[in-house]
Write an enzyme that holds these catalytic residues in place. Sequence first.
Site, PDB file in Angstrom:
ATOM      1  N   ASN A 185     -22.684  14.886  17.485  1.00  0.00           N
ATOM      2  CA  ASN A 185     -23.532  14.966  18.303  1.00  0.00           C
ATOM      3  C   ASN A 185     -24.473  13.680  18.634  1.00  0.00           C
ATOM      4  O   ASN A 185     -24.969  13.351  16.549  1.00  0.00           O
ATOM      5  CB  ASN A 185     -24.745  15.710  18.182  1.00  0.00           C
ATOM      6  CG  ASN A 185     -23.467  16.995  18.800  1.00  0.00           C
ATOM      7  OD1 ASN A 185     -23.314  17.008  19.796  1.00  0.00           O
ATOM      8  ND2 ASN A 185     -23.216  18.086  17.897  1.00  0.00           N
TER       9      ASN A 185
ATOM     10  N   ARG B 142     -18.631  20.674  13.202  1.00  0.00           N
ATOM     11  CA  ARG B 142     -19.252  19.389  13.558  1.00  0.00           C
ATOM     12  C   ARG B 142     -19.859  17.962  12.309  1.00  0.00           C
ATOM     13  O   ARG B 142     -20.161  19.037  11.084  1.00  0.00           O
ATOM     14  CB  ARG B 142     -21.203  19.405  14.027  1.00  0.00           C
ATOM     15  CG  ARG B 142     -20.689  20.372  14.968  1.00  0.00           C
ATOM     16  CD  ARG B 142     -22.101  21.425  15.453  1.00  0.00           C
ATOM     17  NE  ARG B 142     -21.781  22.450  16.421  1.00  0.00           N
ATOM     18  CZ  ARG B 142     -22.479  23.489  16.154  1.00  0.00           C
ATOM     19  NH1 ARG B 142     -21.844  24.089  15.388  1.00  0.00           N
ATOM     20  NH2 ARG B 142     -21.575  24.426  17.285  1.00  0.00           N
TER      21      ARG B 142
ATOM     22  N   GLU C 157     -10.563  19.530  14.894  1.00  0.00           N
ATOM     23  CA  GLU C 157     -11.570  18.823  16.079  1.00  0.00           C
ATOM     24  C   GLU C 157     -12.867  18.679  15.140  1.00  0.00           C
ATOM     25  O   GLU C 157     -13.413  19.363  15.267  1.00  0.00           O
ATOM     26  CB  GLU C 157     -11.642  20.044  17.253  1.00  0.00           C
ATOM     27  CG  GLU C 157     -12.482  18.609  18.408  1.00  0.00           C
ATOM     28  CD  GLU C 157     -12.712  19.261  19.733  1.00  0.00           C
ATOM     29  OE1 GLU C 157     -13.774  18.844  20.453  1.00  0.00           O
ATOM     30  OE2 GLU C 157     -11.822  20.307  19.864  1.00  0.00           O
TER      31      GLU C 157
ATOM     32  N   HIS D 201      -6.598  24.598  16.685  1.00  0.00           N
ATOM     33  CA  HIS D 201      -7.120  23.403  15.802  1.00  0.00           C
ATOM     34  C   HIS D 201      -8.821  24.754  15.396  1.00  0.00           C
ATOM     35  O   HIS D 201      -9.390  25.694  16.156  1.00  0.00           O
ATOM     36  CB  HIS D 201      -7.750  23.051  17.408  1.00  0.00           C
ATOM     37  CG  HIS D 201      -8.450  22.846  18.273  1.00  0.00           C
ATOM     38  ND1 HIS D 201      -7.653  22.615  19.421  1.00  0.00           N
ATOM     39  CD2 HIS D 201      -9.909  23.047  18.462  1.00  0.00           C
ATOM     40  CE1 HIS D 201      -7.465  22.831  20.302  1.00  0.00           C
ATOM     41  NE2 HIS D 201      -9.274  23.054  20.119  1.00  0.00           N
TER      42      HIS D 201
END
Length: 359
Positions: free
Chosen positions: A155, A104, A151, A100
Site C-alpha cells: 500500500n 502486506r 500474494e 494463495h
Amino acid sequence: MVRIIPMASSIRPSLSSIRFSSRCGVSLSSFNNSSRRLNSFHVGCVTQSQLFSLKASKLVRAEGSNMAVRATGNMAPVSSAITQEDALDWVKKDKRRMLHVVYRVGDLDRTIKFYTECLGMKLLRKRDIPEERYTNAFLGYGPEDSHFVIELTYNYGVDKYDVGAGFGHFGVAVEDVTKTVDLIKAKGGKVTREPGPVKGGRTVIAFIEDPDGYKFELLERGPTPEPLCQVMLRVGDLDRSINFYEQAFGMELLRKRDNPEYKYKIAMMGYGPEDKNAVLELTYNYGVTEYDKGNGYAQIAIGTNDVYKTAEVIKLSEGKVTREPGPLPGINTKITACVDPDGWKTVFVDNIDFLKELE
C-alpha cells in the site's frame, strides 16, 4: 488475487482486494490492470436462496424457499435441501484447493528480490493500481492454476506492518537446508534458527525472517510438487479448530502431535498429503487462548465448486460468514468470506471464476 487492507485511514480500499468499507462492502478481483472488465460468464441475480437451516442438529429446507442463479440467461439451482450429514459429506467431495495466502509488505521490490534470490521463487505476475494506491505481486514455485502461491500487497506510503503474535510462519520445503541457509546469509538475510533436527524428531529444519519480519521454516525433504508447503497459525483451542476445519472447510486431519516437554500441540490440516500439498499447521500453546493478530497477515484463499453451499455449511459449523456468497459487483467472480473460531480469515472463490480471472 485477494487483498484485505489494514484498518488505517490513510490507505484506500481497492478493487483487486477483499475490502471492508462502510460504503461498498466487500470486493475482490484478480484482473490485470489492463483488463479490468466483466467476465464473459455473467451472474446477473440471485433470488431468495434455498436455504440450509439448522434445526435439531439437521440441515432442513426452509418452507417454500427457492434459490437460483441466472447464468447466461438460464436459471439453474445452486443448492438443494439436504440433511446435515449430507451437507458435511458434500464438503468432503467438493473440489477444494488452497489457492494463495495474502499479506502486506513495506517494500515490494525488496521482498520480491529476497524471495526470488534466496528462496528460489518465481515472480508470476505483478500489477500496479495507482488510482487505488496499491501494488500486488504473486510469487511461487509454479503457475497459480495448480500451485499454492503468495500474494504480496504494498500500500503506497505504508512501509511497516505489525506481524502480530498469532501468525506463526510459512513453510518451504528445500532439498538442502544448510545450503539454503548459507545462501540466505550471503544475501544478508536473517537466520533465527540454525539448521538442525526438529525438537523431538529427525527432520532437519531452520528458521529465517524476510525483510518484513515474516518467519519461514525451511524443511529438508525430497523433491515435491508443492515447495510452498505450510501456513502456521496459532489457535486458542486445538480440538475446536480441528472440528471446525474438518466440518466447515472439508479438510482432513493429517496428523496431530502433543509436545508436553515444550508445552504445545500441533495439528496438520489439508486437502492431501503433506509431501504433495500445501497444508495448514495449527498450533496450540498450553494455556494461551487468544493472540494479537497484528495487521500484516491477511488471509488464505480456497477454491470451491459452490460458494453458496460453502457459506451455509460454515454457518452450520458455527463459523461466522463475513461476506455472504454471491458475485462481486462489476466482475461477477463469486466468493464468500468467513472467520474461524479464532478470527482467522478465509475467502472461498468459485473454481471456474478463478480460472477465468487468470486468463
